[in-house]
Design a protein around this motif. Sequence first.
Motif, PDB file in Angstrom:
ATOM      1  N   PRO A  86      88.500  -1.008   2.702  1.00 57.28           N
ATOM      2  CA  PRO A  86      89.489   0.094   3.086  1.00 57.28           C
ATOM      3  C   PRO A  86      90.273  -0.670   4.042  1.00 57.28           C
ATOM      4  O   PRO A  86      89.775  -1.002   5.225  1.00 57.28           O
ATOM      5  CB  PRO A  86      88.347   1.317   3.812  1.00 57.28           C
ATOM      6  CG  PRO A  86      87.112   0.384   4.032  1.00 57.28           C
ATOM      7  CD  PRO A  86      87.052  -0.519   2.869  1.00 57.28           C
ATOM      8  N   VAL A  87      91.596  -0.358   3.916  1.00 57.42           N
ATOM      9  CA  VAL A  87      92.524  -0.741   5.012  1.00 57.42           C
ATOM     10  C   VAL A  87      93.669   0.297   5.326  1.00 57.42           C
ATOM     11  O   VAL A  87      93.951   1.164   4.536  1.00 57.42           O
ATOM     12  CB  VAL A  87      93.363  -1.948   4.463  1.00 57.42           C
ATOM     13  CG1 VAL A  87      92.360  -3.230   4.429  1.00 57.42           C
ATOM     14  CG2 VAL A  87      94.020  -1.707   3.187  1.00 57.42           C
ATOM     15  N   GLU A 264      84.042  -3.871 -10.239  1.00 56.40           N
ATOM     16  CA  GLU A 264      83.349  -2.837  -9.428  1.00 56.40           C
ATOM     17  C   GLU A 264      83.422  -3.219  -8.148  1.00 56.40           C
ATOM     18  O   GLU A 264      83.091  -4.446  -7.496  1.00 56.40           O
ATOM     19  CB  GLU A 264      81.836  -2.963 -10.264  1.00 56.40           C
ATOM     20  CG  GLU A 264      82.078  -2.754 -11.744  1.00 56.40           C
ATOM     21  CD  GLU A 264      82.600  -1.272 -11.957  1.00 56.40           C
ATOM     22  OE1 GLU A 264      82.163  -0.300 -10.837  1.00 56.40           O
ATOM     23  OE2 GLU A 264      82.748  -0.941 -13.020  1.00 56.40           O
ATOM     24  N   ALA A 265      83.390  -2.131  -7.172  1.00 56.26           N
ATOM     25  CA  ALA A 265      83.310  -2.276  -5.736  1.00 56.26           C
ATOM     26  C   ALA A 265      82.071  -2.896  -5.379  1.00 56.26           C
ATOM     27  O   ALA A 265      80.944  -2.670  -6.028  1.00 56.26           O
ATOM     28  CB  ALA A 265      83.393  -0.815  -5.208  1.00 56.26           C
ATOM     29  N   TYR A 266      81.885  -3.801  -4.690  1.00 53.45           N
ATOM     30  CA  TYR A 266      80.931  -4.503  -4.040  1.00 53.45           C
ATOM     31  C   TYR A 266      80.783  -4.156  -2.804  1.00 53.45           C
ATOM     32  O   TYR A 266      79.784  -4.812  -1.999  1.00 53.45           O
ATOM     33  CB  TYR A 266      80.797  -6.083  -4.279  1.00 53.45           C
ATOM     34  CG  TYR A 266      82.134  -6.582  -3.659  1.00 53.45           C
ATOM     35  CD1 TYR A 266      81.938  -7.229  -2.477  1.00 53.45           C
ATOM     36  CD2 TYR A 266      83.354  -6.800  -4.488  1.00 53.45           C
ATOM     37  CE1 TYR A 266      83.271  -8.047  -1.937  1.00 53.45           C
ATOM     38  CE2 TYR A 266      84.540  -7.400  -3.872  1.00 53.45           C
ATOM     39  CZ  TYR A 266      84.378  -7.807  -2.825  1.00 53.45           C
ATOM     40  OH  TYR A 266      85.489  -8.397  -2.122  1.00 53.45           O
ATOM     41  N   GLY A 267      81.648  -3.433  -1.935  1.00 60.73           N
ATOM     42  CA  GLY A 267      81.648  -2.975  -0.589  1.00 60.73           C
ATOM     43  C   GLY A 267      81.858  -1.386  -0.444  1.00 60.73           C
ATOM     44  O   GLY A 267      81.333  -0.623  -1.159  1.00 60.73           O
ATOM     45  N   ASP A 268      82.871  -1.292   0.630  1.00 62.54           N
ATOM     46  CA  ASP A 268      82.995   0.067   1.043  1.00 62.54           C
ATOM     47  C   ASP A 268      84.231   0.863  -0.027  1.00 62.54           C
ATOM     48  O   ASP A 268      84.400   2.084   0.571  1.00 62.54           O
ATOM     49  CB  ASP A 268      83.212   0.136   2.373  1.00 62.54           C
ATOM     50  CG  ASP A 268      82.042  -0.302   3.227  1.00 62.54           C
ATOM     51  OD1 ASP A 268      80.897   0.199   2.821  1.00 62.54           O
ATOM     52  OD2 ASP A 268      82.016  -1.132   4.063  1.00 62.54           O
ATOM     53  N   PHE A 269      84.826   0.178  -0.627  1.00 59.64           N
ATOM     54  CA  PHE A 269      85.915   0.688  -1.286  1.00 59.64           C
ATOM     55  C   PHE A 269      86.013   0.348  -2.822  1.00 59.64           C
ATOM     56  O   PHE A 269      86.053  -0.720  -3.207  1.00 59.64           O
ATOM     57  CB  PHE A 269      87.107   0.539  -0.661  1.00 59.64           C
ATOM     58  CG  PHE A 269      88.701   0.937  -1.040  1.00 59.64           C
ATOM     59  CD1 PHE A 269      88.992   2.273  -0.609  1.00 59.64           C
ATOM     60  CD2 PHE A 269      89.300   0.259  -1.773  1.00 59.64           C
ATOM     61  CE1 PHE A 269      90.156   3.012  -0.985  1.00 59.64           C
ATOM     62  CE2 PHE A 269      90.532   0.708  -2.368  1.00 59.64           C
ATOM     63  CZ  PHE A 269      90.976   2.010  -1.960  1.00 59.64           C
ATOM     64  N   GLN A 355      82.796   2.688   7.222  1.00 61.55           N
ATOM     65  CA  GLN A 355      84.252   2.477   6.451  1.00 61.55           C
ATOM     66  C   GLN A 355      85.360   3.397   6.624  1.00 61.55           C
ATOM     67  O   GLN A 355      86.328   3.398   6.244  1.00 61.55           O
ATOM     68  CB  GLN A 355      83.980   2.442   5.051  1.00 61.55           C
ATOM     69  CG  GLN A 355      83.524   3.785   4.257  1.00 61.55           C
ATOM     70  CD  GLN A 355      82.066   3.966   4.240  1.00 61.55           C
ATOM     71  OE1 GLN A 355      81.348   3.780   5.311  1.00 61.55           O
ATOM     72  NE2 GLN A 355      81.703   4.822   3.180  1.00 61.55           N
ATOM     73  N   ASN A 356      84.896   4.377   7.689  1.00 59.78           N
ATOM     74  CA  ASN A 356      85.960   5.720   7.856  1.00 59.78           C
ATOM     75  C   ASN A 356      86.501   5.175   9.313  1.00 59.78           C
ATOM     76  O   ASN A 356      86.119   5.261  10.309  1.00 59.78           O
ATOM     77  CB  ASN A 356      85.122   6.961   7.684  1.00 59.78           C
ATOM     78  CG  ASN A 356      85.953   8.150   8.092  1.00 59.78           C
ATOM     79  OD1 ASN A 356      86.505   8.412   9.204  1.00 59.78           O
ATOM     80  ND2 ASN A 356      86.391   8.553   7.000  1.00 59.78           N
ATOM     81  N   PHE A 357      87.717   5.220   9.313  1.00 57.70           N
ATOM     82  CA  PHE A 357      88.562   5.227  10.599  1.00 57.70           C
ATOM     83  C   PHE A 357      88.370   6.139  11.659  1.00 57.70           C
ATOM     84  O   PHE A 357      87.909   5.790  12.788  1.00 57.70           O
ATOM     85  CB  PHE A 357      90.024   5.062  10.283  1.00 57.70           C
ATOM     86  CG  PHE A 357      90.695   3.813   9.873  1.00 57.70           C
ATOM     87  CD1 PHE A 357      91.191   2.843  10.511  1.00 57.70           C
ATOM     88  CD2 PHE A 357      90.634   3.525   8.532  1.00 57.70           C
ATOM     89  CE1 PHE A 357      91.365   1.351  10.095  1.00 57.70           C
ATOM     90  CE2 PHE A 357      90.808   2.132   7.806  1.00 57.70           C
ATOM     91  CZ  PHE A 357      91.286   1.163   8.819  1.00 57.70           C
ATOM     92  N   ASP A 358      88.303   7.449  11.195  1.00 58.45           N
ATOM     93  CA  ASP A 358      88.058   8.360  12.231  1.00 58.45           C
ATOM     94  C   ASP A 358      86.596   8.488  12.818  1.00 58.45           C
ATOM     95  O   ASP A 358      86.516   8.524  13.912  1.00 58.45           O
ATOM     96  CB  ASP A 358      88.597   9.999  11.521  1.00 58.45           C
ATOM     97  CG  ASP A 358      89.895  10.191  11.176  1.00 58.45           C
ATOM     98  OD1 ASP A 358      90.780   9.258  11.816  1.00 58.45           O
ATOM     99  OD2 ASP A 358      90.214  10.776  10.272  1.00 58.45           O
ATOM    100  N   LEU A 369      77.541   2.838  18.934  1.00 60.34           N
ATOM    101  CA  LEU A 369      77.801   1.885  18.082  1.00 60.34           C
ATOM    102  C   LEU A 369      78.249   2.572  16.390  1.00 60.34           C
ATOM    103  O   LEU A 369      77.668   3.635  16.076  1.00 60.34           O
ATOM    104  CB  LEU A 369      76.667   1.013  17.660  1.00 60.34           C
ATOM    105  CG  LEU A 369      76.229  -0.225  18.767  1.00 60.34           C
ATOM    106  CD1 LEU A 369      74.971  -0.756  18.049  1.00 60.34           C
ATOM    107  CD2 LEU A 369      77.352  -0.912  19.095  1.00 60.34           C
ATOM    108  N   PRO A 370      79.123   2.292  15.832  1.00 58.74           N
ATOM    109  CA  PRO A 370      79.760   2.750  14.639  1.00 58.74           C
ATOM    110  C   PRO A 370      79.133   2.285  13.571  1.00 58.74           C
ATOM    111  O   PRO A 370      79.561   2.202  12.388  1.00 58.74           O
ATOM    112  CB  PRO A 370      81.307   2.377  14.523  1.00 58.74           C
ATOM    113  CG  PRO A 370      81.223   0.844  15.419  1.00 58.74           C
ATOM    114  CD  PRO A 370      80.054   1.031  16.358  1.00 58.74           C
ATOM    115  N   LEU A 371      77.627   2.343  13.761  1.00 54.68           N
ATOM    116  CA  LEU A 371      77.016   1.690  12.564  1.00 54.68           C
ATOM    117  C   LEU A 371      76.296   2.883  11.895  1.00 54.68           C
ATOM    118  O   LEU A 371      76.046   4.057  12.500  1.00 54.68           O
ATOM    119  CB  LEU A 371      75.710   1.002  13.242  1.00 54.68           C
ATOM    120  CG  LEU A 371      74.580   0.389  12.130  1.00 54.68           C
ATOM    121  CD1 LEU A 371      74.390  -0.811  12.300  1.00 54.68           C
ATOM    122  CD2 LEU A 371      73.343   1.253  12.356  1.00 54.68           C
ATOM    123  N   ASN A 372      76.371   2.968  10.440  1.00 53.74           N
ATOM    124  CA  ASN A 372      75.799   4.198   9.641  1.00 53.74           C
ATOM    125  C   ASN A 372      74.587   3.790   8.626  1.00 53.74           C
ATOM    126  O   ASN A 372      74.098   4.827   8.052  1.00 53.74           O
ATOM    127  CB  ASN A 372      76.855   5.004   9.175  1.00 53.74           C
ATOM    128  CG  ASN A 372      77.598   4.410   8.034  1.00 53.74           C
ATOM    129  OD1 ASN A 372      77.605   2.964   7.602  1.00 53.74           O
ATOM    130  ND2 ASN A 372      78.866   5.125   7.668  1.00 53.74           N
TER     131      ASN A 372
END
Length: 483
Positions: A86-87, A264-269, A355-358, A369-372
């Motif tokens: 995601p960018v 195939e996605a191997y990460g967040d997007f 992976q979500n900016f907001d 921490l922005p960890l999920n």
Amino acid sequence: MLVFKTSRYMEYISERLAQYEHLQSLGFIMRSGDFFPSVHYPPITMYPTLTPGELLATYTPPADNKFDIYAHVPFCRQRCLFCHYPVQLGERSTEKDQYLSAYEQEMDIYMELLGYTHLKARSILVGGGTPTYLALDQLERFLQILDTRIDRSECTQYNYDVDPVTLIGKEGNERLKIMRDYGVDRLTIGVQSLNPSTLKLMNRHHGPEQALEAIADALKFGFQVNIEFIFGYLGQTLEDWIQVIEQAVGLGVEEIQLYRLKFEAYGDFQGPIKHQRERHPEVVPTVTETLAMKQAAINILNAHGYTENLRRVFSKKSEHYSHYADNQCCGLLDQLGFGLTAFSSLRDRFGLNTQNFDEYYQLIANRQLPLNRGLVRSLDEQIRWAIILPLKNRRVWKSYFQQVTGYSLNDIFQPKINALKTHGLLTEDADKIELTPLGAFFADEVAQQFHHPDHIPFPTLDYADGALNPYHHSEVFGGSHVE
């Protein structure tokens, strides 16, 4: 001319393709030949939810207090169709400033929780996105954020992933100077191809000329330079690919890195490339064409003095490699990641940022921490992790494996290891196990032999029921999984 040049590699290619078909019949490679990279264990797409408290509650910092540091900058001029991250696209100067402020706070929150005023770096990697897609003042601000929080007195390498266009011209050269002044010494340039048609199909915003100019400028400024290429791309032919690699070996760079296209996605997007494959299957190289490209590139690189020093990365000198990748994947050393989608890979646990900016901004504004996602590894997961990452990337040292897990490698996965040895994929002596040249060519598939059945990327029926089906002999101790 091209037919002649291609024919020089056909003997090697034919041998490798015959081995591919044999291994596929043994269940080692899935029936369709599809591909999933073994980059982490478990794969990033398979991590459960995890809170910062759960990640850090029982964590103790390493005895030497050193970390490998990853910094993520998720901005790009435009989206490359192969990208699975995601960018934010376009200039977005205001949001870049907002992100830098949040990033700074995230580092402070992490250091406070760990009890540090500075982080002692073993190595640093800045990635993205396009981490050089910042205005000059923003780039300097970002480097200052790192510089005031990281102790680089024992840092052995400072690596930056860069985009060719951000390095050229007056402004690009100023970026190179700023990075060099802050201690950056290795650049990984995302060239991806030197074929104009392929670059256009990738939706890259540069042509071959800009890529070559960026490489020359980076070398002029004294950086150790690694250049990346993707093979198996839509519309790509073996002849085109050979031309690209034969041009690359003459550019004077220290390292050349090869990536197989991942659909195939191997990460967040999930990148657009999967949709492109579905819309235009007729231009997708076959698996055998893709593997032919890989083998041809290896032959060309070897012929010009480049050998595989760290998996997928070829260099002329053994000292030229990514210290960050080696420390994390082979040394299994503690690494901290900051920024959107960044991960922290620690000795016995793994944490992954949102992976979500907001959500990233909101959590940090709340001093969290922005960890999920992530996990504190069980013994079963620790044993597999301590085999998979080092084996794929270099080798597993038996004494170090016992230090990391508490178990002798001689007592682990013996049916699996013996089967891989029997079929020429693995070699073993008193000190280590490592991949043979055949095993190295299929390194991701070898690594997946050691996955827990819940973490094998494809269903059991996708593999032939042969001696190397990854679901066979999947128990750690030969009798049962351990908790």
